[in-house]
Motif scaffolding. Sequence first.
Motif, PDB file in Angstrom:
ATOM      1  N   LEU A   4       0.830  -1.206   0.000  1.00 37.63           N
ATOM      2  CA  LEU A   4       0.000   0.000   0.000  1.00 37.63           C
ATOM      3  C   LEU A   4       0.867   1.259   0.000  1.00 37.63           C
ATOM      4  CD1 LEU A   4      -2.833  -0.977   2.514  1.00 37.63           C
ATOM      5  CD2 LEU A   4      -3.101  -0.523   0.064  1.00 37.63           C
ATOM      6  N   GLY A   5       1.956   1.225   0.755  1.00 37.30           N
ATOM      7  CA  GLY A   5       2.856   2.375   0.773  1.00 37.30           C
ATOM      8  C   GLY A   5       3.438   2.659  -0.602  1.00 37.30           C
ATOM      9  N   ARG A   6       3.789   1.611  -1.329  1.00 38.34           N
ATOM     10  CA  ARG A   6       4.338   1.801  -2.676  1.00 38.34           C
ATOM     11  C   ARG A   6       3.262   2.287  -3.641  1.00 38.34           C
ATOM     12  NH1 ARG A   6       7.674  -3.918  -2.516  1.00 38.34           N
ATOM     13  NH2 ARG A   6       9.387  -3.185  -1.185  1.00 38.34           N
ATOM     14  N   LEU A   7       2.051   1.754  -3.493  1.00 37.07           N
ATOM     15  CA  LEU A   7       0.959   2.210  -4.350  1.00 37.07           C
ATOM     16  C   LEU A   7       0.650   3.688  -4.099  1.00 37.07           C
ATOM     17  CD1 LEU A   7      -1.441  -0.878  -4.054  1.00 37.07           C
ATOM     18  CD2 LEU A   7      -0.169  -0.176  -6.093  1.00 37.07           C
ATOM     19  N   GLU A   8       0.694   4.096  -2.837  1.00 37.83           N
ATOM     20  CA  GLU A   8       0.461   5.512  -2.518  1.00 37.83           C
ATOM     21  C   GLU A   8       1.578   6.376  -3.084  1.00 37.83           C
ATOM     22  OE1 GLU A   8      -0.289   8.439   1.364  1.00 37.83           O
ATOM     23  OE2 GLU A   8       0.209   6.308   1.646  1.00 37.83           O
ATOM     24  N   ARG A   9       2.809   5.909  -2.961  1.00 40.18           N
ATOM     25  CA  ARG A   9       3.950   6.648  -3.506  1.00 40.18           C
ATOM     26  C   ARG A   9       3.809   6.857  -5.004  1.00 40.18           C
ATOM     27  NH1 ARG A   9       8.858   2.893  -3.957  1.00 40.18           N
ATOM     28  NH2 ARG A   9       7.484   2.242  -5.662  1.00 40.18           N
ATOM     29  N   ASP A  10       3.266   5.838  -5.699  1.00 46.36           N
ATOM     30  CA  ASP A  10       3.126   5.907  -7.155  1.00 46.36           C
ATOM     31  C   ASP A  10       1.839   6.594  -7.591  1.00 46.36           C
ATOM     32  OD1 ASP A  10       5.520   4.539  -7.272  1.00 46.36           O
ATOM     33  OD2 ASP A  10       4.594   2.576  -7.583  1.00 46.36           O
ATOM     34  N   GLY A  11       1.054   7.070  -6.634  1.00 45.56           N
ATOM     35  CA  GLY A  11      -0.169   7.794  -6.976  1.00 45.56           C
ATOM     36  C   GLY A  11      -1.323   6.905  -7.384  1.00 45.56           C
ATOM     37  N   LEU A  12      -1.262   5.613  -7.054  1.00 49.21           N
ATOM     38  CA  LEU A  12      -2.316   4.685  -7.468  1.00 49.21           C
ATOM     39  C   LEU A  12      -3.393   4.511  -6.404  1.00 49.21           C
ATOM     40  CD1 LEU A  12      -0.063   1.966  -9.154  1.00 49.21           C
ATOM     41  CD2 LEU A  12      -1.095   4.006 -10.168  1.00 49.21           C
ATOM     42  N   VAL A  13      -3.070   4.788  -5.146  1.00 49.17           N
ATOM     43  CA  VAL A  13      -4.057   4.792  -4.064  1.00 49.17           C
ATOM     44  C   VAL A  13      -3.804   6.025  -3.208  1.00 49.17           C
ATOM     45  CG1 VAL A  13      -4.152   2.264  -4.032  1.00 49.17           C
ATOM     46  CG2 VAL A  13      -2.687   3.465  -2.393  1.00 49.17           C
ATOM     47  N   ALA A  14      -4.800   6.342  -2.375  1.00 45.78           N
ATOM     48  CA  ALA A  14      -4.664   7.488  -1.474  1.00 45.78           C
ATOM     49  C   ALA A  14      -5.401   7.175  -0.179  1.00 45.78           C
ATOM     50  CB  ALA A  14      -5.237   8.744  -2.123  1.00 45.78           C
ATOM     51  N   HIS A  60      -7.996   7.349   2.795  1.00 44.16           N
ATOM     52  CA  HIS A  60      -9.416   7.704   2.672  1.00 44.16           C
ATOM     53  C   HIS A  60     -10.067   7.759   4.056  1.00 44.16           C
ATOM     54  CE1 HIS A  60     -12.972   8.234   0.157  1.00 44.16           C
ATOM     55  NE2 HIS A  60     -13.642   7.410   0.955  1.00 44.16           N
ATOM     56  N   GLY A  61      -9.349   8.321   5.007  1.00 45.52           N
ATOM     57  CA  GLY A  61      -9.906   8.492   6.337  1.00 45.52           C
ATOM     58  C   GLY A  61      -9.650   7.308   7.251  1.00 45.52           C
ATOM     59  N   GLU A  62     -10.104   7.451   8.492  1.00 48.11           N
ATOM     60  CA  GLU A  62      -9.938   6.411   9.506  1.00 48.11           C
ATOM     61  C   GLU A  62     -11.289   6.099  10.132  1.00 48.11           C
ATOM     62  OE1 GLU A  62      -7.047   7.370  12.446  1.00 48.11           O
ATOM     63  OE2 GLU A  62      -5.544   8.062  11.002  1.00 48.11           O
ATOM     64  N   ASP A  63     -11.381   4.885  10.700  1.00 49.38           N
ATOM     65  CA  ASP A  63     -12.592   4.551  11.441  1.00 49.38           C
ATOM     66  C   ASP A  63     -12.362   4.820  12.921  1.00 49.38           C
ATOM     67  OD1 ASP A  63     -11.015   2.480  12.380  1.00 49.38           O
ATOM     68  OD2 ASP A  63     -12.064   0.908  11.269  1.00 49.38           O
ATOM     69  N   ALA A  64     -13.354   4.485  13.739  1.00 50.03           N
ATOM     70  CA  ALA A  64     -13.268   4.782  15.174  1.00 50.03           C
ATOM     71  C   ALA A  64     -12.146   4.015  15.853  1.00 50.03           C
ATOM     72  CB  ALA A  64     -14.607   4.458  15.841  1.00 50.03           C
ATOM     73  N   GLU A  65     -11.717   2.914  15.245  1.00 53.88           N
ATOM     74  CA  GLU A  65     -10.652   2.102  15.842  1.00 53.88           C
ATOM     75  C   GLU A  65      -9.276   2.476  15.324  1.00 53.88           C
ATOM     76  OE1 GLU A  65     -11.746  -1.915  15.096  1.00 53.88           O
ATOM     77  OE2 GLU A  65     -13.506  -1.857  16.401  1.00 53.88           O
ATOM     78  N   GLY A  66      -9.202   3.493  14.487  1.00 56.59           N
ATOM     79  CA  GLY A  66      -7.916   3.964  13.999  1.00 56.59           C
ATOM     80  C   GLY A  66      -7.411   3.275  12.751  1.00 56.59           C
ATOM     81  N   HIS A  67      -8.249   2.457  12.106  1.00 52.24           N
ATOM     82  CA  HIS A  67      -7.835   1.813  10.856  1.00 52.24           C
ATOM     83  C   HIS A  67      -7.802   2.848   9.733  1.00 52.24           C
ATOM     84  CE1 HIS A  67      -9.744  -1.861  12.879  1.00 52.24           C
ATOM     85  NE2 HIS A  67      -8.434  -2.064  12.871  1.00 52.24           N
ATOM     86  N   VAL A  68      -6.687   2.917   9.027  1.00 53.35           N
ATOM     87  CA  VAL A  68      -6.552   3.841   7.903  1.00 53.35           C
ATOM     88  C   VAL A  68      -7.083   3.163   6.644  1.00 53.35           C
ATOM     89  CG1 VAL A  68      -4.956   5.182   6.486  1.00 53.35           C
ATOM     90  CG2 VAL A  68      -4.544   4.932   8.954  1.00 53.35           C
ATOM     91  N   TYR A  69      -8.087   3.768   6.038  1.00 53.75           N
ATOM     92  CA  TYR A  69      -8.660   3.233   4.803  1.00 53.75           C
ATOM     93  C   TYR A  69      -7.914   3.806   3.601  1.00 53.75           C
ATOM     94  CZ  TYR A  69     -12.660   1.108   7.147  1.00 53.75           C
ATOM     95  OH  TYR A  69     -13.470   0.310   7.930  1.00 53.75           O
ATOM     96  N   TYR A  70      -7.862   3.003   2.542  1.00 57.94           N
ATOM     97  CA  TYR A  70      -7.248   3.444   1.290  1.00 57.94           C
ATOM     98  C   TYR A  70      -8.267   3.302   0.171  1.00 57.94           C
ATOM     99  CZ  TYR A  70      -2.710   3.401   3.587  1.00 57.94           C
ATOM    100  OH  TYR A  70      -1.656   3.663   4.436  1.00 57.94           O
ATOM    101  N   ALA A  71      -8.180   4.220  -0.790  1.00 52.00           N
ATOM    102  CA  ALA A  71      -9.065   4.189  -1.958  1.00 52.00           C
ATOM    103  C   ALA A  71      -8.212   4.266  -3.213  1.00 52.00           C
ATOM    104  CB  ALA A  71     -10.056   5.347  -1.912  1.00 52.00           C
ATOM    105  N   VAL A  72      -8.686   3.642  -4.273  1.00 53.07           N
ATOM    106  CA  VAL A  72      -7.951   3.669  -5.535  1.00 53.07           C
ATOM    107  C   VAL A  72      -8.165   5.023  -6.208  1.00 53.07           C
ATOM    108  CG1 VAL A  72      -9.857   2.696  -6.896  1.00 53.07           C
ATOM    109  CG2 VAL A  72      -7.501   2.348  -7.648  1.00 53.07           C
ATOM    110  N   THR A  73      -7.142   5.537  -6.858  1.00 49.34           N
ATOM    111  CA  THR A  73      -7.239   6.797  -7.598  1.00 49.34           C
ATOM    112  C   THR A  73      -7.580   6.496  -9.057  1.00 49.34           C
ATOM    113  OG1 THR A  73      -4.895   6.774  -8.200  1.00 49.34           O
ATOM    114  CG2 THR A  73      -5.484   7.804  -6.088  1.00 49.34           C
TER     115      THR A  73
END
Length: 209
Positions: A44-54, A56-69
């Motif tokens: 996921l970190g590499r996909l974010e670096r390449d601009g393919l995901v970003a 998309h907020g967190e839930d109440a438990e602190g999970h970081v969501y990712y969405a495709v660009t």
Amino acid sequence: MSIRHGLLALLDQGPRYGYQLRTEFEARTGATWPLNVGQVYTTLGRLERDGLVAPHGEDAEGHVYYAVTEQGRAELRNWFDTPVPRTNPPRDELAIKLAMAVTVPGVDVEAVVQGQRRHSMKALQDYTRLKGQALTAERDGRSDLAWLLVLEQLIFQTEAEIRWLDHCETRIAQYRPAPVSAPEPAPPPAPAPAASAAETPRARRRSRF
């Protein structure tokens, strides 16, 4: 195996966090290629670096969501549209093992082949049993097409491996040096011919008179 594109395919259906991606990936492939959470977040970190995901907020438990660009969707479409290249096949440990075995003195190559065949036959039986369970679930309305396709690929691949091992055994036998047979014993010497009456000493003495 492209974990990168597998995660993009899952994110194309909606934002998810790392553990969800791992669980869904393994569910769709029957855990044939298990992932660990660290591997998922590294990808996921590499996909974010390449601009393919970003993010998309967190839930109440602190999970970081990712969405495709949009760039990620274009990358995913290109992956689906492009055939998997076969010009640079992945390393096959079994092929490498046999290639080394036939060149290393003292290795019983036939035993290596036979041991692998037994293992592959057991795997084929297991895959076939799992396919039967998947087909039963399909008849019960619990169809899982993704898992069934993966299973059938494993079955065909294992069947091909067993046929290849049979071929290897035949090929190895052709290259086995012919056994050296022991030389046949020499025939015993022929007995000396018996002397004729004309050549005996008594006959020679008589011939003087």
